[in-house]
Structure formats: C-alpha cells, structure tokens
Design an enzyme around this catalytic site. Structure first.
Site, short mmCIF file in Angstrom:
data_model
loop_
_atom_site.label_atom_id
_atom_site.label_comp_id
_atom_site.label_asym_id
_atom_site.label_seq_id
_atom_site.Cartn_x
_atom_site.Cartn_y
_atom_site.Cartn_z
CE LYS A 231 -57.35 -0.93 144.42
NZ LYS A 231 -56.81 -0.84 142.90
CG ASP A 236 -52.13 2.95 144.15
OD1 ASP A 236 -51.08 2.82 144.65
OD2 ASP A 236 -52.45 2.25 142.99
CE LYS A 243 -51.11 4.32 140.75
NZ LYS A 243 -51.22 3.40 139.70
CG ASP A 254 -56.74 2.56 143.28
OD1 ASP A 254 -57.41 2.23 142.18
OD2 ASP A 254 -55.79 2.44 143.63
CG ASP A 313 -49.00 1.04 140.85
OD1 ASP A 313 -49.84 1.56 141.70
OD2 ASP A 313 -49.05 1.75 139.76
CD GLU A 315 -52.50 -0.46 145.09
OE1 GLU A 315 -53.74 -0.03 144.60
OE2 GLU A 315 -51.57 -0.31 144.36
NE ARG A 317 -52.80 -7.32 141.29
CZ ARG A 317 -52.27 -7.14 140.06
NH1 ARG A 317 -51.48 -8.40 139.46
NH2 ARG A 317 -52.49 -6.04 139.11
#
Length: 463
Positions: A231, A236, A243, A254, A313, A315, A317
């Site tokens: 990933k 993010d 967030k 991230d 949030d 995202e 996956r």
C-alpha cells in the site's frame, strides 16, 4: 538497500577491542577469575550483566580495554544483543571473544549505527564501530537484512512532500536498474479504465502528485511466481471524511506497506531467489479537492465488483483491491501484501506486532515460526468469514467499511474478495512505526514483518 558493508568485516587479526558477553548468572563466576582492577571497574559501573548493559574494563597492561556486555543468552546472540554497544561505543574495531560469531546480532550492530539525519544540519559525526567476524558469508546476508530494514525506516521517516508517488516510482526504477528488472508504470488518467479504484482515491491530488500503479517484474519465467503488494498511500488526509489533526500527524507513514514491499523485493533479487517476482505498488495521495471521491459514491473495481464508499478514510483497501486483482491475473503461487491499514489492528496488538491474516495453516505457521526464529514477531488474526456480512450494502456488491467492530478483520475480508482464489495469500496489517526507541530500534519508521517474510520465502523457495 542501505549498504552496511563498512561496519562488518572479515577478521584477519587486526587490532581490535575484545567483547565478552555474559548473562547475569555467569557474572559472578567470571569476576572470580578477574584481577581486582577489573572487579573494581565492574562494581563502579554498577554492571549486573543485564541485557544491553555494558562496562569498559582494563585489558592487560597499558591502556587497552575490554568491553563486557550483558546478554540474555551468551551462546546464541539475538538480533538486538549487540545493538546498544553499536550505538554507544567509540569509533574503532571490535571482536567477540574466542570463536564466537555474531549471527543475527549483525543486524542490530548495523542498525544501532544507522540514523535518519537527512534534514539535520549536523548529523552523527561519530566514526564507524566495525565488528570483525570469522564467518563473513553469514554476516553478508545479515547486513542485507539490516539494509532492507533501514530502507523501510528511511522511506517511512521521509515527509510526504519528498516521498510522494513520484518518489516511490523513482526508488522502484532504481531497483529495476540495479537488478535488471522490468518496470511498468500506469499513471494518472490512464488508471481510470484498468484500475478505477486507484484512480478514484488519487485523483484529487493528481495535479501535484499523480496516482500510479508501479509494477516491477524480475526472474525467470519458469520459476514459481511470487507477488508482493504494498500500500503506497503517500499521505492520507482521510479525504472528505477528513482526519483530525492528531490523526493526520503521522500519515506520512501510510506508504509503509510500499516500503516493506520494495525492501522485500530488494532482498529477493539481491539473493537471486529462484522465483518470478511481481512487485506491485499502488501509489497515491488521498487528498481533498473538487475531484475527490465522496462518501456514498459507488466505484467499479478492476475485478468488476461494485464498491460503495462508506468512508473515504478507508482508502488503502481500495487501492490494494485493484492491485491484488492484477496480481492474481498472472497466476501467482503466493501473494503477500503489506499495508498500514487499520487502527483496529493497533488497538488489538499494539505497535510491535503486525497482524497477519492467512487461510492456509501451513503458510501461517511457517510465517509465525520464521518470525520467532529471527526476532520479528507477528500475531495471526482470523479471516472470520461470518463477519463478511458487515460489509454488505443493498446498493453495491460490497461496502468499503464494516462498522465499529472487528475493523482489522473486516478490512482483511474486503481484501480477500480481490485476492486470487485458490492461491496462497498473506495480508500484513503493520504499523510501520516505533513510538519509543529501544537499542537498535530508533523512534520513527520501522520494518515489522519484513525479516519474518524474508526467512519464510527463503525456506519455501530457496535452493
């Protein structure tokens, strides 16, 4: 990878300071054989031979010294047994007593001297502490693991402005050139047809940080195919489900999954493991702009399944879903993905233990044992199929969020839908961060699950 070859060298009788490793139970017997001056130094230093304690004592006549170090097991040094020495000792050459070999402790020796100082005006000016060893081939393999670990740390520590999708591509290109691999990159609007979920997540930042799918292929066609997916969400914000400031503070990390995947690919290629490697990194920034994807949107994935967006949030996956689908199209024997995916995994297991998900009992136990053997532990969480109902929605084939319960499990179940059916698949939900420092393990970016995965791959595919 980071090169540590200058820190561990073949022992050809050079002048060096000796290191004696003792457990707390061995200390009294050792002291009985030492002169009064040594006993005085040990007493003055309050040295009890606990792990990571050390004391410098006189060695013979003159101004020579000996290092006496506390360890948990003097016969089998663990990965971090010598890390404190590497951090604290002065510049010079060192060797273990007698015929002792450092084994895995080479990793800690190297990482104990590695600092992320890219943005510091004055870095660490202490010279190298060089460890001499009689078994250099083993040490070279350990130095490679240390180099891969340091690569993960450095990538994760680098701010998002300097570690965006373009930099992930650049680092992958460098790896491809080093090992004569093939690199393919699908960027920007070209993603919309083949990788619509990657495109949707990254399109809000496309002007400054265009999304892309980075693919590297290496190895012989007739070798078993290994896919490694990471990933690469380089920052993010949470998207429109933004967030909090506190939640966003560490979101430069991230892309930690991509860092793990690239580092593992380095190890595979450097060791010439007999596999056909397929590295996939969906690299995006989850930003906020007029083009951002929205809660309630329904995306069509590369697989063809429709996905309702319950939360922007969640995202990671989404981009992994398209990448896992692509990985499965090439008939891999094994797929491993790494992702800084859920806070739920951290609540359950804390910062040190990556959550591992796998349906194959042999693969799961093999990874668990490998992690134990190399001091890179993990904990298996269940792919509990009954919880797949939490991802149901009347408007699409699946929702990208599953509610408040079992967040790490439902995230893994979402990914399972896109992983290749009938193939071995492992998902690591890793923190990629160390909140507090330990010997050899600095605060900041961290590789968790990397060395365990590498040991497992060696055991499964090695000659």
């Amino acid at each position: 990878m980071i090169d540590f070859s200058h820190l561990v060298m073949a022992d050809s009788g050079q002048n060096a300071t000796p290191i004696t490793c003792l457990t707390a139970d061995q200390l009294d017997d050792w002291l009985k054989q030492q002169p009064d001056t040594v006993r005085s130094f040990v007493k003055a230093g309050c040295f009890a031979a606990k792990p990571h304690e050390y004391v410098l004592v006189p060695e013979g006549k003159g101004d020579s010294l000996r290092v006496v170090a506390g360890v948990a097991d003097a016969d089998t040094l663990t990965v971090w047994s010598l890390a404190k020495l590497a951090e604290a000792l002065p510049e010079g050459h060192y060797r273990l007593d007698g015929d002792a070999t450092p084994g895995q402790a080479v990793i800690g020796w190297c990482l104990g001297q590695h600092k992320f100082d890219r943005y510091l005006s004055n870095g660490d000016d202490k010279g190298p502490r060089v460890l001499l060893t009689h078994k250099l081939p083993n040490a070279e393999a350990r130095m490679a693991e240390a180099g891969a670990t340091a690569l993960v740390r450095d990538m994760v520590n680098t701010p998002a402005e300097d570690m965006g999708p373009a930099m992930l591509e650049k680092l992958s290109q460098k790896a491809a050139e080093t090992y004569d691999a093939k690199l393919t990159v699908t960027r920007g609007d070209a993603l919309e047809q083949g990788y619509p979920m990657i495109h949707a997540v990254g399109r809000a930042s496309s002007r400054a940080h265009a999304p892309r799918l980075i693919e590297l292929e290496w190895g012989k066609e007739d070798h078993p195919r290994l896919a490694i997916v990471g990933k690469g969400v380089c920052f993010d914000s949470g998207g429109l489900d933004i967030k909090s400031a506190v939640g966003m503070r560490l979101m430069k990390k991230d892309m930690g999954g991509a860092a793990h995947a690239l580092a593992l690919a380095h190890l595979v290629m450097a060791a010439k493991l007999p596999v056909r490697l397929h590295l996939l990194i969906p690299a995006v920034e989850n930003g906020i702009a007029a083009g951002a994807f929205r809660p309630g949107d329904i995306l069509t994935s590369r697989k063809g399944d429709s996905v309702e967006i319950g939360n922007t949030d969640a995202e990671g996956r989404l981009v992994l879903g398209d990448a896992l689908t692509k990985a499965g199209e090439d008939d891999p024997e094994l797929v491993i993905d790494f992702a800084t995916l859920t806070g739920a995994a951290r609540i359950a297991l804390g910062p040190d233990l990556p959550a591992m998900f796998c349906d194959n009992e042999d693969v799961a136990s093999g990874l668990h044992d490998a992690g134990r053997d190399v001091g890179d532990p993990m904990w298996r969480l269940p792919l509990w199929d009954d919880y797949a109902d939490m991802l149901k929605t009347p408007l699409a084939d699946i929702n990208n969020t599953g509610g408040a319960f079992a967040g790490a499990v439902t995230a893994a179940l979402f990914l399972k839908r896109f992983a290749p059916t009938g193939k071995d698949w492992v998902h690591f939900d890793t923190f990629a961060w160390r909140p507090t420092a330990r010997p050899g393990q600095t605060q900041g970016g961290e590789a968790l699950g990397l060395r365990a995965s590498w040991r497992y791959l060696q055991q499964r595919f090695g000659k």
